[in-house]
Write a protein that holds these residues in place. Structure first.
Motif, PDB file in Angstrom:
ATOM      1  N   ALA A 113     -51.274  21.611 -21.027  1.00 18.90           N
ATOM      2  CA  ALA A 113     -50.271  20.545 -21.036  1.00 18.90           C
ATOM      3  C   ALA A 113     -50.702  19.411 -20.108  1.00 18.90           C
ATOM      4  O   ALA A 113     -50.607  18.230 -20.469  1.00 18.90           O
ATOM      5  N   GLU A 114     -51.192  19.758 -18.932  1.00 14.97           N
ATOM      6  CA  GLU A 114     -51.622  18.721 -17.993  1.00 14.97           C
ATOM      7  C   GLU A 114     -52.803  17.929 -18.548  1.00 14.97           C
ATOM      8  O   GLU A 114     -52.872  16.701 -18.393  1.00 14.97           O
ATOM      9  N   ALA A 115     -53.754  18.601 -19.194  1.00 18.50           N
ATOM     10  CA  ALA A 115     -54.918  17.902 -19.743  1.00 18.50           C
ATOM     11  C   ALA A 115     -54.484  16.856 -20.767  1.00 18.50           C
ATOM     12  O   ALA A 115     -54.993  15.728 -20.773  1.00 18.50           O
ATOM     13  N   ILE A 116     -53.536  17.230 -21.621  1.00 19.96           N
ATOM     14  CA  ILE A 116     -53.061  16.286 -22.642  1.00 19.96           C
ATOM     15  C   ILE A 116     -52.308  15.137 -21.994  1.00 19.96           C
ATOM     16  O   ILE A 116     -52.523  13.961 -22.331  1.00 19.96           O
ATOM     17  N   VAL A 117     -51.429  15.452 -21.051  1.00 19.38           N
ATOM     18  CA  VAL A 117     -50.657  14.411 -20.366  1.00 19.38           C
ATOM     19  C   VAL A 117     -51.575  13.455 -19.608  1.00 19.38           C
ATOM     20  O   VAL A 117     -51.393  12.230 -19.643  1.00 19.38           O
ATOM     21  N   LYS A 118     -52.569  14.006 -18.944  1.00 15.26           N
ATOM     22  CA  LYS A 118     -53.513  13.156 -18.214  1.00 15.26           C
ATOM     23  C   LYS A 118     -54.226  12.204 -19.164  1.00 15.26           C
ATOM     24  O   LYS A 118     -54.358  11.001 -18.882  1.00 15.26           O
ATOM     25  N   GLY A 119     -54.689  12.732 -20.292  1.00 20.28           N
ATOM     26  CA  GLY A 119     -55.375  11.881 -21.263  1.00 20.28           C
ATOM     27  C   GLY A 119     -54.464  10.811 -21.829  1.00 20.28           C
ATOM     28  O   GLY A 119     -54.862   9.651 -21.961  1.00 20.28           O
ATOM     29  N   LEU A 120     -53.235  11.167 -22.152  1.00 18.77           N
ATOM     30  CA  LEU A 120     -52.295  10.221 -22.741  1.00 18.77           C
ATOM     31  C   LEU A 120     -51.922   9.107 -21.765  1.00 18.77           C
ATOM     32  O   LEU A 120     -51.860   7.930 -22.137  1.00 18.77           O
TER      33      LEU A 120
ATOM     34  N   LEU B 132     -47.051  17.431 -10.656  1.00 19.58           N
ATOM     35  CA  LEU B 132     -47.288  16.685 -11.896  1.00 19.58           C
ATOM     36  C   LEU B 132     -46.548  15.348 -11.891  1.00 19.58           C
ATOM     37  O   LEU B 132     -47.078  14.334 -12.354  1.00 19.58           O
ATOM     38  N   GLN B 133     -45.357  15.350 -11.357  1.00 21.05           N
ATOM     39  CA  GLN B 133     -44.578  14.109 -11.274  1.00 21.05           C
ATOM     40  C   GLN B 133     -45.275  13.090 -10.385  1.00 21.05           C
ATOM     41  O   GLN B 133     -45.396  11.908 -10.726  1.00 21.05           O
ATOM     42  N   GLN B 134     -45.761  13.545  -9.243  1.00 20.04           N
ATOM     43  CA  GLN B 134     -46.463  12.652  -8.314  1.00 20.04           C
ATOM     44  C   GLN B 134     -47.794  12.184  -8.890  1.00 20.04           C
ATOM     45  O   GLN B 134     -48.202  11.039  -8.706  1.00 20.04           O
ATOM     46  N   ARG B 135     -48.466  13.065  -9.625  1.00 15.13           N
ATOM     47  CA  ARG B 135     -49.803  12.774 -10.140  1.00 15.13           C
ATOM     48  C   ARG B 135     -49.771  11.793 -11.307  1.00 15.13           C
ATOM     49  O   ARG B 135     -50.622  10.909 -11.400  1.00 15.13           O
ATOM     50  N   TYR B 136     -48.786  11.934 -12.198  1.00 16.54           N
ATOM     51  CA  TYR B 136     -48.803  11.166 -13.446  1.00 16.54           C
ATOM     52  C   TYR B 136     -47.572  10.278 -13.656  1.00 16.54           C
ATOM     53  O   TYR B 136     -47.544   9.497 -14.601  1.00 16.54           O
ATOM     54  N   GLY B 137     -46.570  10.403 -12.807  1.00 11.63           N
ATOM     55  CA  GLY B 137     -45.377   9.581 -12.961  1.00 11.63           C
ATOM     56  C   GLY B 137     -44.452  10.030 -14.074  1.00 11.63           C
ATOM     57  O   GLY B 137     -43.602   9.261 -14.527  1.00 11.63           O
ATOM     58  N   VAL B 138     -44.610  11.272 -14.525  1.00 13.41           N
ATOM     59  CA  VAL B 138     -43.774  11.791 -15.608  1.00 13.41           C
ATOM     60  C   VAL B 138     -42.454  12.315 -15.051  1.00 13.41           C
ATOM     61  O   VAL B 138     -42.297  12.518 -13.849  1.00 13.41           O
TER      62      VAL B 138
ATOM     63  N   TYR C  15     -42.842  21.638 -23.174  1.00 16.68           N
ATOM     64  CA  TYR C  15     -42.149  22.871 -22.802  1.00 16.68           C
ATOM     65  C   TYR C  15     -43.210  23.850 -22.309  1.00 16.68           C
ATOM     66  O   TYR C  15     -43.769  24.638 -23.045  1.00 16.68           O
ATOM     67  N   GLY C  16     -43.503  23.754 -21.024  1.00 16.48           N
ATOM     68  CA  GLY C  16     -44.629  24.446 -20.414  1.00 16.48           C
ATOM     69  C   GLY C  16     -45.475  23.420 -19.687  1.00 16.48           C
ATOM     70  O   GLY C  16     -45.676  22.310 -20.202  1.00 16.48           O
ATOM     71  N   ALA C  17     -45.957  23.747 -18.504  1.00 20.08           N
ATOM     72  CA  ALA C  17     -46.642  22.757 -17.673  1.00 20.08           C
ATOM     73  C   ALA C  17     -47.942  23.316 -17.103  1.00 20.08           C
ATOM     74  O   ALA C  17     -48.300  23.047 -15.957  1.00 20.08           O
ATOM     75  N   GLY C  18     -48.666  24.072 -17.933  1.00 20.75           N
ATOM     76  CA  GLY C  18     -49.929  24.653 -17.499  1.00 20.75           C
ATOM     77  C   GLY C  18     -51.095  23.692 -17.651  1.00 20.75           C
ATOM     78  O   GLY C  18     -50.913  22.487 -17.812  1.00 20.75           O
ATOM     79  N   SER C  19     -52.311  24.242 -17.611  1.00 25.05           N
ATOM     80  CA  SER C  19     -53.514  23.406 -17.594  1.00 25.05           C
ATOM     81  C   SER C  19     -53.698  22.620 -18.886  1.00 25.05           C
ATOM     82  O   SER C  19     -54.131  21.467 -18.864  1.00 25.05           O
TER      83      SER C  19
ATOM     84  N   LEU D 288     -41.430  20.483 -18.517  1.00 23.61           N
ATOM     85  CA  LEU D 288     -40.542  21.568 -18.115  1.00 23.61           C
ATOM     86  C   LEU D 288     -41.360  22.830 -17.870  1.00 23.61           C
ATOM     87  O   LEU D 288     -42.361  23.062 -18.541  1.00 23.61           O
ATOM     88  N   ASN D 289     -40.941  23.636 -16.922  1.00 19.26           N
ATOM     89  CA  ASN D 289     -41.500  24.986 -16.822  1.00 19.26           C
ATOM     90  C   ASN D 289     -40.394  25.952 -16.426  1.00 19.26           C
ATOM     91  O   ASN D 289     -39.241  25.560 -16.210  1.00 19.26           O
ATOM     92  N   ARG D 290     -40.744  27.199 -16.351  1.00 16.73           N
ATOM     93  CA  ARG D 290     -39.724  28.229 -16.185  1.00 16.73           C
ATOM     94  C   ARG D 290     -39.169  28.268 -14.763  1.00 16.73           C
ATOM     95  O   ARG D 290     -37.969  28.358 -14.569  1.00 16.73           O
ATOM     96  N   SER D 291     -40.052  28.181 -13.750  1.00 15.06           N
ATOM     97  CA  SER D 291     -39.545  28.391 -12.390  1.00 15.06           C
ATOM     98  C   SER D 291     -40.342  27.695 -11.292  1.00 15.06           C
ATOM     99  O   SER D 291     -39.867  27.621 -10.162  1.00 15.06           O
ATOM    100  N   ASN D 292     -41.535  27.170 -11.600  1.00 15.60           N
ATOM    101  CA  ASN D 292     -42.410  26.664 -10.550  1.00 15.60           C
ATOM    102  C   ASN D 292     -42.095  25.200 -10.238  1.00 15.60           C
ATOM    103  O   ASN D 292     -42.697  24.281 -10.787  1.00 15.60           O
ATOM    104  N   LEU D 293     -41.168  24.990  -9.313  1.00 19.70           N
ATOM    105  CA  LEU D 293     -40.746  23.637  -8.958  1.00 19.70           C
ATOM    106  C   LEU D 293     -41.869  22.858  -8.289  1.00 19.70           C
ATOM    107  O   LEU D 293     -42.041  21.660  -8.534  1.00 19.70           O
ATOM    108  N   GLN D 294     -42.674  23.534  -7.461  1.00 19.91           N
ATOM    109  CA  GLN D 294     -43.772  22.854  -6.779  1.00 19.91           C
ATOM    110  C   GLN D 294     -44.773  22.292  -7.780  1.00 19.91           C
ATOM    111  O   GLN D 294     -45.258  21.166  -7.628  1.00 19.91           O
ATOM    112  N   ARG D 295     -45.065  23.056  -8.817  1.00 20.68           N
ATOM    113  CA  ARG D 295     -45.980  22.583  -9.861  1.00 20.68           C
ATOM    114  C   ARG D 295     -45.431  21.324 -10.528  1.00 20.68           C
ATOM    115  O   ARG D 295     -46.157  20.351 -10.762  1.00 20.68           O
ATOM    116  N   LEU D 296     -44.152  21.311 -10.838  1.00 19.70           N
ATOM    117  CA  LEU D 296     -43.541  20.148 -11.465  1.00 19.70           C
ATOM    118  C   LEU D 296     -43.583  18.931 -10.549  1.00 19.70           C
ATOM    119  O   LEU D 296     -43.834  17.809 -10.994  1.00 19.70           O
ATOM    120  N   GLN D 297     -43.341  19.147  -9.276  1.00 22.69           N
ATOM    121  CA  GLN D 297     -43.387  18.039  -8.319  1.00 22.69           C
ATOM    122  C   GLN D 297     -44.792  17.446  -8.231  1.00 22.69           C
ATOM    123  O   GLN D 297     -44.960  16.215  -8.157  1.00 22.69           O
TER     124      GLN D 297
END
Length: 289
Positions: free
Chosen positions: A24-31, A56-62, A18-22, A45-54
C-alpha cells in the motif's frame, strides 16, 4: 484556487487503502510523488497500528484513521477501496466490509492469491472488483502490475484502474487463471534480484573490495544489464552469448552456476511462488465456505 487542466491530477476520486503495509505504501508513494492524485484524497486505514498511520500521514500528507466507527463510515462512503490487508486478515475484514458497501463502489485487490470469486463470496455480493498484483517498484514509478477484472466492472472503472497503475509503472491485463504465475515472476520478482545482488556484493567483499565498491559495481551491473535488454531489444540469451567467450572467464562463471542447476532452480522458485499463491488462495476460499 482553480487548477488548469494541465495541472489537474489524473485521478480526482477519493481512494481508501484498507491496509497500510509495504505494498500500500509503495503505491501511495508512487501516486503522490508523481502527482497522480492529491494526498488529501487518499485515506489509509489499518487494524490497530496507530504509529504506522502517523508515519504515513507525516511522510505523504495522506489522511489516516483507525477508529472502528470512523473506518466503517469512510469505507461506506469511498468510491474506490484498495484492499491491501494481510491475507490472514482478509476473510474476516471482507465479511464485515460487505455489509455496508453499495453496488457502485469499486474494489481493487492487491492481496496475493485471493481470487475474484472468493473475494465476492466473502463480501456476500458481486461487487465490481479488479484483482491486481503490483510490485514495490511502483514506489518509484517502475512497477509491473498484472490486472484482471470482474464482469461487474464498467468501462469507466476499468479506465480508472488502468490509470491508477499505469501512473506507477507498466500494466499487463491477463486472464485471472494466470495471476499466480505472474505473482511468481513480477510480484515477487524484485526479491530474487535483490538476493542476487546480496550474493554478488558479498563475493566482491570476500575478494577484497570495500563494501561500498562492491555495492556500486553490483548495482550498476544490474542496472546496465536490464537497460541493455530494454534498449537493444535483443533477447537475454543473445546478449549473454556476446559476452561469453569460449573457454573464457564468463563461461567459467556460467558453468559454475549450471553446476548448481541455476536455470532450473530459478524456474522452480517462480513455480513455488505461484504454488504458494494458490495455497493462500485455497485457504481463503475455505474460509468463504
Amino acid at each position: 484556487m482553480c487548477q488548469s487542466p494541465q495541472n489537474r491530477p489524473l485521478i480526482d476520486k477519493a481512494l481508501t487503502f484498507y491496509g497500510a503495509g509495504s505494498m500500500a505504501e509503495a503505491i501511495v508513494k508512487g501516486l503522490t510523488q508523481r502527482h497522480v492524485i492529491e494526498p488529501e484524497n487518499i485515506t489509509m486505514l489499518n487494524r490497530s497500528n496507530l504509529q504506522r498511520l502517523q508515519e504515513l500521514q507525516q511522510r505523504y500528507g495522506v489522511r489516516t484513521e483507525n477508529d472502528p466507527q470512523a473506518k466503517r463510515e469512510i469505507l461506506a462512503a469511498s468510491p474506490v477501496i484498495v484492499l491491501a490487508m494481510k491475507p490472514k486478515d482478509a476473510a474476516k475484514a471482507l465479511k464485515e466490509l460487505g455489509a455496508f458497501l453499495s453496488p457502485d463502489q469499486l474494489l481493487v485487490s492487491v492481496i496475493a492469491g485471493l481470487s475474484i470469486q472468493t473475494t465476492q463470496t466473502l463480501l456476500g455480493q458481486n461487487q465490481p472488483l479488479a484483482r491486481t498484483m503490483p510490485n514495490t517498484s511502483s514506489s518509484i514509478g517502475l512497477g509491473s502490475t498484472g490486472l484482471s477484472f470482474s464482469k461487474e466492472m464498467t468501462e469507466d472503472m476499468r479506465i480508472l484502474v488502468m490509470t491508477l497503475f499505469q501512473a506507477v509503472g507498466d500494466v499487463t491485463v491477463i486472464d485471472e487463471d494466470k495471476m499466480d504465475v505472474l505473482t511468481g515472476i513480477s510480484g515477487s520478482g524484485p526479491a530474487y534480484f535483490y538476493y542476487m545482488m546480496e550474493a554478488m556484493t558479498a563475493a566482491g567483499i570476500r575478494g577484497g573490495l570495500t563494501a561500498e565498491q562492491s555495492h556500486e559495481l553490483t548495482l550498476q551491473t544490474i542496472m546496465g544489464a536490464a537497460r541493455m535488454v530494454q534498449v537493444t531489444g535483443e533477447q537475454p540469451s543473445a546478449l549473454r552469448a556476446k559476452i561469453t567467450s569460449p573457454n573464457g572467464s564468463t563461461q567459467a562463471a556460467l558453468e559454475r552456476l549450471d553446476q548448481g542447476d541455476f536455470f532450473e532452480t530459478v524456474i522452480a522458485a517462480v513455480n513455488r511462488c505461484a504454488e504458494r499463491s494458490r495455497e493462500m488462495g485455497a485457504a481463503l476460499k475455505g474460509q468463504a465456505q
